[in-house]
Design a protein around this motif. Structure first.
Motif, PDB file in Angstrom:
ATOM      1  N   GLN A 281     -11.717   0.011   5.817  1.00  0.00           N
ATOM      2  CA  GLN A 281     -10.468   0.579   6.326  1.00  0.00           C
ATOM      3  C   GLN A 281     -10.082  -0.087   7.643  1.00  0.00           C
ATOM      4  O   GLN A 281      -8.923  -0.437   7.858  1.00  0.00           O
ATOM      5  CB  GLN A 281     -10.614   2.098   6.495  1.00  0.00           C
TER       6      GLN A 281
ATOM      7  N   GLY B 235      -8.821  -3.560   6.986  1.00  0.00           N
ATOM      8  CA  GLY B 235      -7.491  -3.485   6.393  1.00  0.00           C
ATOM      9  C   GLY B 235      -6.434  -3.142   7.420  1.00  0.00           C
ATOM     10  O   GLY B 235      -5.322  -3.686   7.401  1.00  0.00           O
TER      11      GLY B 235
ATOM     12  N   ARG C 217       0.827  -1.215   0.000  1.00  0.00           N
ATOM     13  CA  ARG C 217       0.000   0.000   0.000  1.00  0.00           C
ATOM     14  C   ARG C 217       0.856   1.258   0.000  1.00  0.00           C
ATOM     15  O   ARG C 217       0.624   2.188  -0.784  1.00  0.00           O
ATOM     16  CB  ARG C 217      -0.935   0.004   1.218  1.00  0.00           C
TER      17      ARG C 217
ATOM     18  N   VAL D 173     -12.616  -4.568   1.284  1.00  0.00           N
ATOM     19  CA  VAL D 173     -12.343  -4.613   2.716  1.00  0.00           C
ATOM     20  C   VAL D 173     -12.470  -3.195   3.269  1.00  0.00           C
ATOM     21  O   VAL D 173     -12.046  -2.236   2.633  1.00  0.00           O
ATOM     22  CB  VAL D 173     -10.919  -5.170   2.987  1.00  0.00           C
TER      23      VAL D 173
ATOM     24  N   GLN E 144      -5.311   3.847   3.341  1.00  0.00           N
ATOM     25  CA  GLN E 144      -5.970   2.570   3.635  1.00  0.00           C
ATOM     26  C   GLN E 144      -7.324   2.441   2.944  1.00  0.00           C
ATOM     27  O   GLN E 144      -7.658   1.374   2.431  1.00  0.00           O
ATOM     28  CB  GLN E 144      -6.133   2.382   5.143  1.00  0.00           C
TER      29      GLN E 144
ATOM     30  N   TYR F 115      -5.425  -6.218   9.225  1.00  0.00           N
ATOM     31  CA  TYR F 115      -4.505  -7.048   8.434  1.00  0.00           C
ATOM     32  C   TYR F 115      -3.109  -6.451   8.423  1.00  0.00           C
ATOM     33  O   TYR F 115      -2.111  -7.161   8.502  1.00  0.00           O
ATOM     34  CB  TYR F 115      -5.015  -7.224   7.005  1.00  0.00           C
TER      35      TYR F 115
ATOM     36  N   TRP G  45      -7.709  -0.710   0.403  1.00  0.00           N
ATOM     37  CA  TRP G  45      -8.545  -1.841   0.814  1.00  0.00           C
ATOM     38  C   TRP G  45      -9.907  -1.858   0.125  1.00  0.00           C
ATOM     39  O   TRP G  45     -10.467  -2.928  -0.106  1.00  0.00           O
ATOM     40  CB  TRP G  45      -8.682  -1.836   2.334  1.00  0.00           C
TER      41      TRP G  45
END
Length: 112
Positions: free
Chosen positions: A49, A52, A31, A47, A38, A55, A42
């Protein structure tokens, strides 16, 4: 748009966050190399924020999400432009008209 970490060497941006088997191991590195926040990064793979962020802070990435990220950031498929009908047409061509599929694929690759 192809994402490169270093435009002079044209090293893919995703390489920094993958292991030797192209498994995504550090989505934050990917990223940041892409220069995305984010939400931007994501949301392209569905996904939130906050998900993400989890993760990026060590929660294990499901294999299915790793594959989806590979499709979006490595293969560069814009998921918003692909429809079920597109997939059905490709499947039909590959099985019913393989010669035509190969011919169209070759032309598309030359045009890209």
């Amino acid at each position: 748009m192809r994402y490169y970490a270093d435009v002079t060497t044209r090293q893919p941006a995703y390489a920094a966050g993958e292991d030797k088997n192209m498994n995504i191991i550090d989505p934050r590195s990917i990223r940041k190399r892409l220069g995305l926040n984010q939400v931007e990064f994501w949301s392209r793979v569905g996904v939130t924020q906050s998900g993400g962020s989890r993760y990026e802070n060590g929660r294990a990435l499901p294999r299915s999400l790793q594959e989806l990220m590979r499709i979006v950031y490595v293969v560069e498929v814009d998921l918003e432009k692909v429809t079920r009908q597109d997939i059905e047409i490709l499947s039909y061509l590959k099985t019913a008209k393989p010669a035509l599929y190969r011919q169209l694929r070759a032309k598309a690759l030359k045009a890209a």
